[in-house]
Scaffold this motif. Sequence first.
Motif, PDB file in Angstrom:
ATOM      1  N   UNK A 121       3.944   3.365   0.300  1.00 24.89           N
ATOM      2  CA  UNK A 121       4.564   3.030   1.589  1.00 24.89           C
ATOM      3  C   UNK A 121       3.587   3.143   2.761  1.00 24.89           C
ATOM      4  N   UNK A 122       2.464   3.806   2.551  1.00 24.99           N
ATOM      5  CA  UNK A 122       1.482   3.956   3.626  1.00 24.99           C
ATOM      6  C   UNK A 122       0.765   2.626   3.872  1.00 24.99           C
ATOM      7  N   UNK A 123       0.338   2.397   5.102  1.00 24.83           N
ATOM      8  CA  UNK A 123      -0.521   1.235   5.344  1.00 24.83           C
ATOM      9  C   UNK A 123      -1.783   1.349   4.479  1.00 24.83           C
ATOM     10  N   UNK A 124      -2.331   0.225   4.070  1.00 31.54           N
ATOM     11  CA  UNK A 124      -3.467   0.220   3.134  1.00 31.54           C
ATOM     12  C   UNK A 124      -4.640   1.057   3.646  1.00 31.54           C
ATOM     13  N   UNK A 125      -4.970   0.936   4.902  1.00 37.92           N
ATOM     14  CA  UNK A 125      -6.125   1.679   5.456  1.00 37.92           C
ATOM     15  C   UNK A 125      -5.844   3.187   5.434  1.00 37.92           C
ATOM     16  N   UNK A 126      -4.639   3.584   5.791  1.00 36.07           N
ATOM     17  CA  UNK A 126      -4.273   5.008   5.776  1.00 36.07           C
ATOM     18  C   UNK A 126      -4.351   5.545   4.352  1.00 36.07           C
ATOM     19  N   UNK A 127      -3.826   4.790   3.406  1.00 35.39           N
ATOM     20  CA  UNK A 127      -3.861   5.203   2.001  1.00 35.39           C
ATOM     21  C   UNK A 127      -5.304   5.351   1.521  1.00 35.39           C
ATOM     22  N   UNK A 128      -6.148   4.371   1.868  1.00 31.25           N
ATOM     23  CA  UNK A 128      -7.554   4.416   1.452  1.00 31.25           C
ATOM     24  C   UNK A 128      -8.252   5.655   2.004  1.00 31.25           C
ATOM     25  N   UNK A 129      -8.066   5.918   3.272  1.00 29.78           N
ATOM     26  CA  UNK A 129      -8.703   7.075   3.907  1.00 29.78           C
ATOM     27  C   UNK A 129      -8.187   8.370   3.300  1.00 29.78           C
ATOM     28  N   UNK A 130      -6.898   8.470   3.116  1.00 24.61           N
ATOM     29  CA  UNK A 130      -6.299   9.679   2.537  1.00 24.61           C
ATOM     30  C   UNK A 130      -6.837   9.930   1.130  1.00 24.61           C
ATOM     31  N   UNK A 131      -6.916   8.884   0.317  1.00 22.99           N
ATOM     32  CA  UNK A 131      -7.397   9.051  -1.061  1.00 22.99           C
ATOM     33  C   UNK A 131      -8.888   9.374  -1.106  1.00 22.99           C
TER      34      UNK A 131
END
Length: 169
Positions: A121-131
């Motif tokens: 559900x996270x925006x792609x950029x947020x997900x990428x940074x978080x991971x």
Amino acid sequence: MSAADTLAAQQVHLLYTDHHGWLYGWLRRKLGNTCDAADLAHDTFLRVMVSRCLPAQLGDEPRALLTHIAKGLVIDHWRRQDLERAYLEALAHLPEPEVPSPETRLLVLEALYRVEAMLRSLPARTREIFLLAQLDGLTYQQIADELGTSLITVKRHIRSAFGACLALG
């Protein structure tokens, strides 16, 4: 039960009797499994009922809506299967005394399903940074350098992702 509720129930019943067999067959062919097809057909009609979208409001093509809902449920089903398969493969490498009980495995799988849905559900950029921070162990500055963005932007994305994690409960 009001007259409107009675009418809605009758319309859903008619939708179900007219289209359940077709939907079940479609799902059975898609999944290759009668039990999962029956479950997802049930869940599809449950979603229609919960949405309070009256069958009369569906127009001339109720199967289009049923197919749309069912496709989403099939995708979710396949994601859950992939996640479960990966978890069971990881467990296969554990020594016998460390293998969790069936109850614990079920609790872990349910938590994994929730985390996977939250990440999706996270925006792609947020997900990428978080991971990059959580799985690759990069510092915020390393992430900013790698992605060519500012440190404050990385921190903003991380804060947003952690907020989503906290919302999981």
